[in-house]
Write a protein that holds these residues in place. Structure first.
Motif, PDB file in Angstrom:
ATOM      1  N   GLU A  15       9.137 -35.338   6.643  1.00 58.30           N
ATOM      2  CA  GLU A  15       7.968 -35.961   6.024  1.00 58.30           C
ATOM      3  C   GLU A  15       7.886 -37.444   6.386  1.00 58.30           C
ATOM      4  N   ALA A  57       1.206 -31.497   9.821  1.00 55.55           N
ATOM      5  CA  ALA A  57       0.527 -30.925   8.656  1.00 55.55           C
ATOM      6  C   ALA A  57       0.608 -29.405   8.687  1.00 55.55           C
ATOM      7  N   LEU A  65      -5.319 -30.372   5.515  1.00 50.53           N
ATOM      8  CA  LEU A  65      -5.068 -31.635   6.203  1.00 50.53           C
ATOM      9  C   LEU A  65      -5.023 -31.424   7.717  1.00 50.53           C
ATOM     10  N   GLU A  93       4.060 -28.212   7.749  1.00 46.72           N
ATOM     11  CA  GLU A  93       4.323 -28.312   6.314  1.00 46.72           C
ATOM     12  C   GLU A  93       3.451 -27.364   5.505  1.00 46.72           C
ATOM     13  N   ASP A 141       0.205 -27.502   5.169  1.00 45.36           N
ATOM     14  CA  ASP A 141      -0.963 -28.185   4.604  1.00 45.36           C
ATOM     15  C   ASP A 141      -2.146 -27.925   5.530  1.00 45.36           C
ATOM     16  N   TYR A 142      -2.749 -26.727   5.418  1.00 44.81           N
ATOM     17  CA  TYR A 142      -3.822 -26.337   6.321  1.00 44.81           C
ATOM     18  C   TYR A 142      -5.069 -27.211   6.205  1.00 44.81           C
TER      19      TYR A 142
END
Length: 649
Positions: free
Chosen positions: A34, A64, A72, A67, A69-70
């Motif tokens: 991160e 993204a 983003l 992680e 975070d689709y």
């Protein structure tokens, strides 16, 4: 097992393979922390130039996605596409469309997945990027299969299969030629070069095999749904052979359970049992519980077909237990929430009971003692209660008033938002119209030159190219203003004031529009009393001068003139752009610099424009704590002026 029972396996396999294709195509690795995302965001803030910004944003989209975070990742990819348009990097632009199609497939937003995939496919087809064409066809096959359009899905899978087979054949041919080259050149370290080549070929072959597994498995299931068991068995066996060859037990487990369905349907019950049992063992070792669930169901059905009801019951029992286990895990969180709510309710009941007991004791004390002290105590208690309830009533009333105020504010904001949306729609319709005209000229003359290339003269070709060049410059100018205005609205443009030689920036701006002026025989003049150094952002000032000059030329008749002048007074430099054009009336002047002004006149040679350039100029001058003033007389011309701070020498 009926084909429709394979839903769990199909979805699990589809998402697994989509994720694999996505990473192999555009995202080489996701092992980033991160902290790296935060570091890249800091780098992006300090990065200048669309090429460098696009590269950083692409890395951010990779992180993204890694992680999970689709939203983003989608936001970053859209920003990357905007920058790729500016830089003219069409390959990266198409890749961004492809990646968006893959992500929307993964989150099952299929309409958007189809749109982005088709855009990417059209570009890859034109550019003959066959490997990318194959991967895009696989994604479209998956999407159309999930949206219950099996015929389209089948056609895309078959096309991808044909391309991959052709690519595999070419790679093998290239390998033999390269080996001959190595053997003929004794100066080359043959072992080292051969290892490099083998590693490269191995990587390509592995990626192709993974794609082929996707296609063979999907075609097998599509044929199974059509009850074409021979084709289904053929495709699934090819997929199984590749999965075994690659040593990928996840794919192998899924395919074996699916192939067991084909064998059972075609009457090969012992083979079906063997495959389903093998797939189950692999799924157990890999802890793929959805595949285990499907394997138990298939084995139960096959056991009944083999007249072994006891064994079938055993598999059904394990199926039921595993299904209950999965269901129980899904319900665990809901139960924990319910338990928490129950505990809160119990504590509230205990508090209420304690309060009731205290009140009862107070009443008993009042009845028993019958004394003045007790009476005073009760009175005080009642006063406290009254004060408490009054306070609660007061705050509730105040809360209601606040709520009404907030509702009024929301209504006001809603009205303003609706007005902004209407303004935006009008603005976009103007942009779309003004982009359509130069595109029509560009495409029309390009088609004419292409189709009649051998028939037209060199002079006509040069004329057509001139029109195409002019239309392209117009389109670029519109898009550049639009993108610059968009970045200004979102606050993504940095303001970097520095000492700027005013005459130098004016000359640079005039050079940009000189060809436009020459086409209309318009003379360009400068009138400076002395060399002036001003404090300004160089890029913003250049944009302002370029737009003001372009606007002046646009509304000046052939043979007219445009003059850039500068007068210095009181530490300020007053810069003016004056033309001898058609001028404006008071109503037109009042609607300048407004996005909702609907001021959209054609130039003296029918040039079109959106008025966005003037709006952008005014915003840039506002950043400089200045303002553009406009004066005009119909038929005599216009003057646009602004002031900047002079830096003493």
């Amino acid at each position: 097992m009926r084909p429709e029972i394979n839903t769990g396996i199909k979805k699990m396999l589809g998402m697994l393979l989509l994720a694999g294709l996505l990473t192999s195509f555009s995202f080489p690795g996701f092992a980033m922390a991160e902290k790296e995302s935060d570091s890249l965001r800091l780098v992006l803030e300090k990065t200048e130039g669309p090429v460098q910004q696009a590269a950083v944003i692409k890395q951010l989209s990779m992180l993204a996605l890694a992680e999970g975070d689709y939203p983003l990742a989608i936001e970053y990819l859209n920003r990357e596409m905007e920058l790729r348009v500016v830089t003219g990097d069409s390959v990266s632009w198409a890749n961004a469309h492809y990646n968006l199609g893959m992500i929307f497939s993964m989150i099952r937003s299929f309409d958007k997945a189809i749109h982005h995939s088709l855009v990417a496919l059209e570009y890859f087809d034109r550019s003959r990027l066959y490997n990318e064409v194959a991967n895009t066809c696989i994604n479209l096959g998956f999407v159309y299969n999930e949206t219950r359009n099996p015929d389209l899905a089948y056609s895309y899978y078959e096309r991808a299969l044909k391309i991959l087979n052709e690519l595999s054949s070419k790679q093998g041919l290239e390998a033999s030629y390269l080996n001959l080259g190595i053997l003929s050149d004794k100066s080359i370290d043959q072992g080292k070069e051969r290892r490099k080549f083998d590693e490269a070929q191995g990587g390509v072959r592995k990626a192709n095999n993974a794609s082929l597994i996707v296609i063979y498995t999907s075609l097998g299931k599509l044929n199974l749904n059509k009850n074409d068991l021979i084709q289904a068995e053929n495709y699934l066996n090819q997929a199984l052979d590749l999965a075994i060859q690659m040593g990928d037990q996840q794919y192998e487990a899924v395919i074996k359970v699916a192939l067991a369905t084909v064998y059972f349907t075609s009457g090969k019950k012992p083979d079906a049992y063997r495959l389903a049992e093998s797939g189950l063992e692999m799924a157990k070792s890999l802890k793929i519980r959805n595949v285990m669930l499907e394997a138990y169901a298939e084995l139960a059905k096959i056991s009944m077909g083999l007249n072994q009801p006891v064994l079938a019951f055993s598999f059904l029992d394990q199926y039921s237990k595993l299904k209950d286990s999965i269901y129980n895990e899904q319900q665990a969180y809901l139960l924990s929430q319910a338990q928490a709510r129950f505990e809160i309710g119990r504590k509230e009941l205990d508090s209420e009971r304690l309060l009731r007991e205290n009140l009862e004791q107070a009443l008993k004390l009042e009845r028993n003692k019958k004394s003045k002290v007790a009476l005073i105590g009760v009175v005080i208690f009642i006063v406290i209660l009254l004060a408490f309830f009054f306070k609660r009533y007061y705050f509730k009333t105040k809360a209601v008033d606040n709520l009404e105020d907030k509702n009024k504010l929301i209504e006001t904001q809603k009205t303003e938002l609706e007005q902004l949306i209407q303004t935006k729609d009008r603005f976009l319709s103007i942009i779309a119209h003004d982009l359509k005209n130069p595109f029509t000229s560009l495409l029309g003359f390009a088609d004419l030159a292409y189709n009649e290339f051998d028939e037209i003269t060199d002079a006509e070709k040069r004329s057509y190219l001139g029109i195409i060049r002019q239309s392209s410059q117009h389109i670029y100018s519109l898009l550049d203003n639009l993108l610059t205005w968009s970045r200004a609205q979102s606050g993504r443009i940095d303001f970097k004031p520095e000492p700027v030689d005013l005459s130098e920036i004016v000359e640079a701006s005039i050079d940009v529009v000189r060809s436009m002026a020459d086409n209309k025989q318009i003379s360009l003049y400068t009138d400076f009393t002395r060399d002036v150094i001003v404090k300004a952002d160089k890029n913003m000032l250049f944009t302002v001068l370029r737009n003001l000059l372009s606007n002046a030329i646009k509304f000046t008749q052939n043979g007219g003139s445009v003059t850039v002048s500068c007068n210095c007074s009181g530490g300020k430099a007053a810069v003016s752009v004056t033309d001898t054009g058609i001028g404006m009336n008071e109503d037109e002047l009042s609607r300048l610099f407004r996005i909702d002004g609907n001021l959209k006149n054609s130039g003296t040679n029918n040039e079109t424009g959106t008025g966005l350039g003037l709006i952008l100029c005014q915003e840039f001058m506002n950043i400089h704590k200045s303002k553009i003033q406009a004066m005009s007389t119909p038929g005599k011309g216009s003057t646009f002026s602004f002031t900047l701070e002079i830096i003493p020498k």
